[in-house]
Design a protein around this motif. Sequence first.
Motif, PDB file in Angstrom:
ATOM      1  N   VAL A 176       7.182  11.027   7.438  1.00  0.00           N
ATOM      2  CA  VAL A 176       6.766  12.627   7.223  1.00  0.00           C
ATOM      3  C   VAL A 176       5.033  12.193   6.722  1.00  0.00           C
ATOM      4  O   VAL A 176       4.688  11.395   5.784  1.00  0.00           O
ATOM      5  N   LEU A 177       4.764  13.386   7.542  1.00  0.00           N
ATOM      6  CA  LEU A 177       2.976  13.084   7.039  1.00  0.00           C
ATOM      7  C   LEU A 177       2.239  14.301   7.204  1.00  0.00           C
ATOM      8  O   LEU A 177       3.060  15.224   8.027  1.00  0.00           O
ATOM      9  N   ILE A 178       1.897  15.461   5.995  1.00  0.00           N
ATOM     10  CA  ILE A 178       1.720  16.492   5.959  1.00  0.00           C
ATOM     11  C   ILE A 178       0.210  16.675   6.323  1.00  0.00           C
ATOM     12  O   ILE A 178      -0.578  16.354   6.588  1.00  0.00           O
ATOM     13  N   MET A 179       0.175  17.881   7.160  1.00  0.00           N
ATOM     14  CA  MET A 179      -1.593  18.010   7.540  1.00  0.00           C
ATOM     15  C   MET A 179      -1.684  19.257   7.313  1.00  0.00           C
ATOM     16  O   MET A 179      -0.848  19.983   7.262  1.00  0.00           O
ATOM     17  N   ALA A 180      -3.126  19.774   6.645  1.00  0.00           N
ATOM     18  CA  ALA A 180      -2.770  21.036   5.889  1.00  0.00           C
ATOM     19  C   ALA A 180      -4.190  21.132   6.043  1.00  0.00           C
ATOM     20  O   ALA A 180      -5.706  20.440   6.740  1.00  0.00           O
ATOM     21  N   ALA A 181      -4.394  22.648   6.230  1.00  0.00           N
ATOM     22  CA  ALA A 181      -5.730  22.979   6.979  1.00  0.00           C
ATOM     23  C   ALA A 181      -6.324  24.212   6.428  1.00  0.00           C
ATOM     24  O   ALA A 181      -5.652  25.565   5.415  1.00  0.00           O
ATOM     25  N   THR A 182      -7.622  24.621   5.488  1.00  0.00           N
ATOM     26  CA  THR A 182      -8.085  25.531   4.448  1.00  0.00           C
ATOM     27  C   THR A 182      -9.862  25.712   4.943  1.00  0.00           C
ATOM     28  O   THR A 182     -10.384  24.566   5.292  1.00  0.00           O
ATOM     29  N   ASN A 183     -10.369  26.511   5.047  1.00  0.00           N
ATOM     30  CA  ASN A 183     -11.849  26.658   4.956  1.00  0.00           C
ATOM     31  C   ASN A 183     -11.583  26.871   3.581  1.00  0.00           C
ATOM     32  O   ASN A 183     -13.234  27.621   3.950  1.00  0.00           O
ATOM     33  N   ARG A 184     -11.375  26.692   2.354  1.00  0.00           N
ATOM     34  CA  ARG A 184     -11.562  27.019   1.158  1.00  0.00           C
ATOM     35  C   ARG A 184     -11.015  25.811   0.260  1.00  0.00           C
ATOM     36  O   ARG A 184     -10.842  25.966  -0.307  1.00  0.00           O
TER      37      ARG A 184
ATOM     38  N   ALA B 188      -3.901  19.801  -8.375  1.00  0.00           N
ATOM     39  CA  ALA B 188      -1.916  19.527  -8.156  1.00  0.00           C
ATOM     40  C   ALA B 188      -2.062  18.894  -6.644  1.00  0.00           C
ATOM     41  O   ALA B 188      -1.459  17.738  -6.421  1.00  0.00           O
ATOM     42  N   LEU B 189      -2.651  19.317  -6.233  1.00  0.00           N
ATOM     43  CA  LEU B 189      -2.395  19.196  -4.786  1.00  0.00           C
ATOM     44  C   LEU B 189      -3.387  18.008  -4.208  1.00  0.00           C
ATOM     45  O   LEU B 189      -2.975  16.969  -3.190  1.00  0.00           O
ATOM     46  N   LEU B 190      -4.180  17.840  -4.523  1.00  0.00           N
ATOM     47  CA  LEU B 190      -5.637  16.449  -4.695  1.00  0.00           C
ATOM     48  C   LEU B 190      -5.099  15.817  -5.340  1.00  0.00           C
ATOM     49  O   LEU B 190      -5.491  14.395  -4.263  1.00  0.00           O
ATOM     50  N   ARG B 191      -4.238  14.985  -5.545  1.00  0.00           N
ATOM     51  CA  ARG B 191      -4.539  13.973  -6.469  1.00  0.00           C
ATOM     52  C   ARG B 191      -3.310  12.828  -5.386  1.00  0.00           C
ATOM     53  O   ARG B 191      -3.050  13.082  -4.455  1.00  0.00           O
ATOM     54  N   PRO B 192      -3.947  11.501  -5.965  1.00  0.00           N
ATOM     55  CA  PRO B 192      -3.346  10.855  -4.718  1.00  0.00           C
ATOM     56  C   PRO B 192      -1.836  10.809  -4.788  1.00  0.00           C
ATOM     57  O   PRO B 192      -0.675  10.977  -5.078  1.00  0.00           O
ATOM     58  N   GLY B 193      -1.898  10.376  -4.030  1.00  0.00           N
ATOM     59  CA  GLY B 193      -0.618  10.431  -3.400  1.00  0.00           C
ATOM     60  C   GLY B 193       0.193  11.601  -2.436  1.00  0.00           C
ATOM     61  O   GLY B 193       1.317  11.866  -2.181  1.00  0.00           O
ATOM     62  N   ARG B 194      -0.608  12.773  -2.855  1.00  0.00           N
ATOM     63  CA  ARG B 194      -1.179  13.798  -2.463  1.00  0.00           C
ATOM     64  C   ARG B 194      -1.640  14.117  -1.063  1.00  0.00           C
ATOM     65  O   ARG B 194      -1.638  13.539  -0.288  1.00  0.00           O
ATOM     66  N   PHE B 195      -2.471  15.333  -1.556  1.00  0.00           N
ATOM     67  CA  PHE B 195      -3.255  15.081  -0.401  1.00  0.00           C
ATOM     68  C   PHE B 195      -4.476  14.907  -0.296  1.00  0.00           C
ATOM     69  O   PHE B 195      -5.596  14.888  -1.059  1.00  0.00           O
ATOM     70  N   ASP B 196      -4.595  12.907  -0.375  1.00  0.00           N
ATOM     71  CA  ASP B 196      -6.071  12.163  -0.785  1.00  0.00           C
ATOM     72  C   ASP B 196      -7.181  12.309   0.305  1.00  0.00           C
ATOM     73  O   ASP B 196      -7.821  11.057  -0.207  1.00  0.00           O
ATOM     74  N   ARG B 197      -6.808  12.481   1.202  1.00  0.00           N
ATOM     75  CA  ARG B 197      -7.530  12.329   2.291  1.00  0.00           C
ATOM     76  C   ARG B 197      -8.097  13.346   3.409  1.00  0.00           C
ATOM     77  O   ARG B 197      -7.080  14.594   4.095  1.00  0.00           O
ATOM     78  N   HIS B 198      -9.146  13.418   3.097  1.00  0.00           N
ATOM     79  CA  HIS B 198     -10.104  14.994   3.168  1.00  0.00           C
ATOM     80  C   HIS B 198     -10.777  14.710   4.926  1.00  0.00           C
ATOM     81  O   HIS B 198     -11.583  13.883   4.287  1.00  0.00           O
ATOM     82  N   ILE B 199     -10.371  15.513   5.860  1.00  0.00           N
ATOM     83  CA  ILE B 199     -11.603  15.381   7.138  1.00  0.00           C
ATOM     84  C   ILE B 199     -12.288  16.720   7.616  1.00  0.00           C
ATOM     85  O   ILE B 199     -11.649  17.348   7.922  1.00  0.00           O
ATOM     86  N   ASP B 200     -13.692  16.377   7.209  1.00  0.00           N
ATOM     87  CA  ASP B 200     -14.710  17.724   7.142  1.00  0.00           C
ATOM     88  C   ASP B 200     -14.311  18.375   8.979  1.00  0.00           C
ATOM     89  O   ASP B 200     -14.730  16.917  10.117  1.00  0.00           O
TER      90      ASP B 200
ATOM     91  N   ILE C 119       0.889  -0.793   0.054  1.00  0.00           N
ATOM     92  CA  ILE C 119       0.058  -0.690  -0.071  1.00  0.00           C
ATOM     93  C   ILE C 119       0.626   1.283   0.117  1.00  0.00           C
ATOM     94  O   ILE C 119       1.951   1.027   0.403  1.00  0.00           O
ATOM     95  N   ARG C 120       0.493   2.266  -1.166  1.00  0.00           N
ATOM     96  CA  ARG C 120       1.645   3.026  -0.835  1.00  0.00           C
ATOM     97  C   ARG C 120       1.455   4.470   0.680  1.00  0.00           C
ATOM     98  O   ARG C 120       0.159   4.316   1.407  1.00  0.00           O
ATOM     99  N   PRO C 121       2.423   4.992   0.730  1.00  0.00           N
ATOM    100  CA  PRO C 121       1.888   5.512   1.787  1.00  0.00           C
ATOM    101  C   PRO C 121       1.216   6.526   2.458  1.00  0.00           C
ATOM    102  O   PRO C 121       1.213   7.569   1.015  1.00  0.00           O
ATOM    103  N   LEU C 122       0.884   6.710   3.424  1.00  0.00           N
ATOM    104  CA  LEU C 122       0.066   8.561   3.574  1.00  0.00           C
ATOM    105  C   LEU C 122       0.551   9.072   3.684  1.00  0.00           C
ATOM    106  O   LEU C 122       1.582   9.422   4.777  1.00  0.00           O
ATOM    107  N   LYS C 123       0.701  10.075   2.465  1.00  0.00           N
ATOM    108  CA  LYS C 123       1.565  11.996   2.632  1.00  0.00           C
ATOM    109  C   LYS C 123       0.537  12.990   3.502  1.00  0.00           C
ATOM    110  O   LYS C 123       1.267  12.966   4.039  1.00  0.00           O
TER     111      LYS C 123
END
Length: 274
Positions: free
Chosen positions: A161-169, A176-188, A47-51
């Motif tokens: 290394v895991l990157i967590m990012a936050a946005t309200n938009r 490009a940021l949302l592609r698999p292997g980048r920010f592909d896990r979204h939590i509301d 399984i590819r790592p969660l980034k």
Amino acid sequence: GGKRESKNRTPAYLTFDQIGGQDRAKHELMEALDFLIKHEQIQKLGIRPLKGILLTGPPGTGKTLMAKAAAHYTNSVYLAASGSEFVEMYVGVGASRVRDLFKEARTRAQKEGKESAIIFIDEIDVIGGKRDGGQHREYDQTLNQLLTEMDGIHTGDAPRVLIMAATNRKEMLDSALLRPGRFDRHIDVDLPDKKGRLSILNIHVKNKPLAENVSLDRIAEQTFGFSGAQLESVLNEAAIYALREEKDAIEQQHLASAIDKVMMGERTDKEAAQ
Ligand code: ATP
């Protein structure tokens, strides 16, 4: 401004118990973080790592708290940056800051003997906004550097290394940021419901004396639409009203005035922004 101050009040390390409400978000996040913890099994199964994990939702709902709790939960070092910090006059400075951030994450993890690092980037939309064809913007290099760093994370790398990012938009983010292997896990991380508000109030009331007749349940009822940050303010303002009246405990009417004040404050903020 005020925002930075409120950030400084949060302790460096905190647990998921100190985050009120957000049961679904916390559950989803812990499930995702298990990828970081169970890395050996993940690797064996190919399984590819969660980034990257993207936290979305309105301001003051606990996204920063979630990132800090995530670091504690996974025994990772925690580093934070805000998208607005990368806005620089000189092209290239933002990109080199991103590089430094990843470098620092790895050195700190090594130094502290931790197997993983979590980098939290608040206001990711500032650097990760949609790029519209051809138009060169100073942040593009910063965004490109972030993507390069993320692409450079491989299974089996130590420290992880895991990157967590936050946005309200979220809708503003470059695909490009949302592609698999980048920010592909979204939590509301949404505004709390009544039950969530009550649990947030209970967390922040711990160091504050309440008069016997006070019903936090009623306060939770009356604060529809309030964020966690606003609820924390309500209790703080109420304590200030109590102090002014030289009372030893917070009474219901102090809370009522505090609710009005926080609601008004919100309105003035919005008017000022227009
Ligand atoms: P922003 O989008 O403005 O950066 P955020 O979602 O990251 O906001 P936090 O910085 O995590 O919000 O929260 C600000 C403060 O509000 C916290 O330090 C805490 O005091 C309070 N708070 C917010 N949400 C919660 C919550 N769910 N439980 C307890 N406290 C909360």
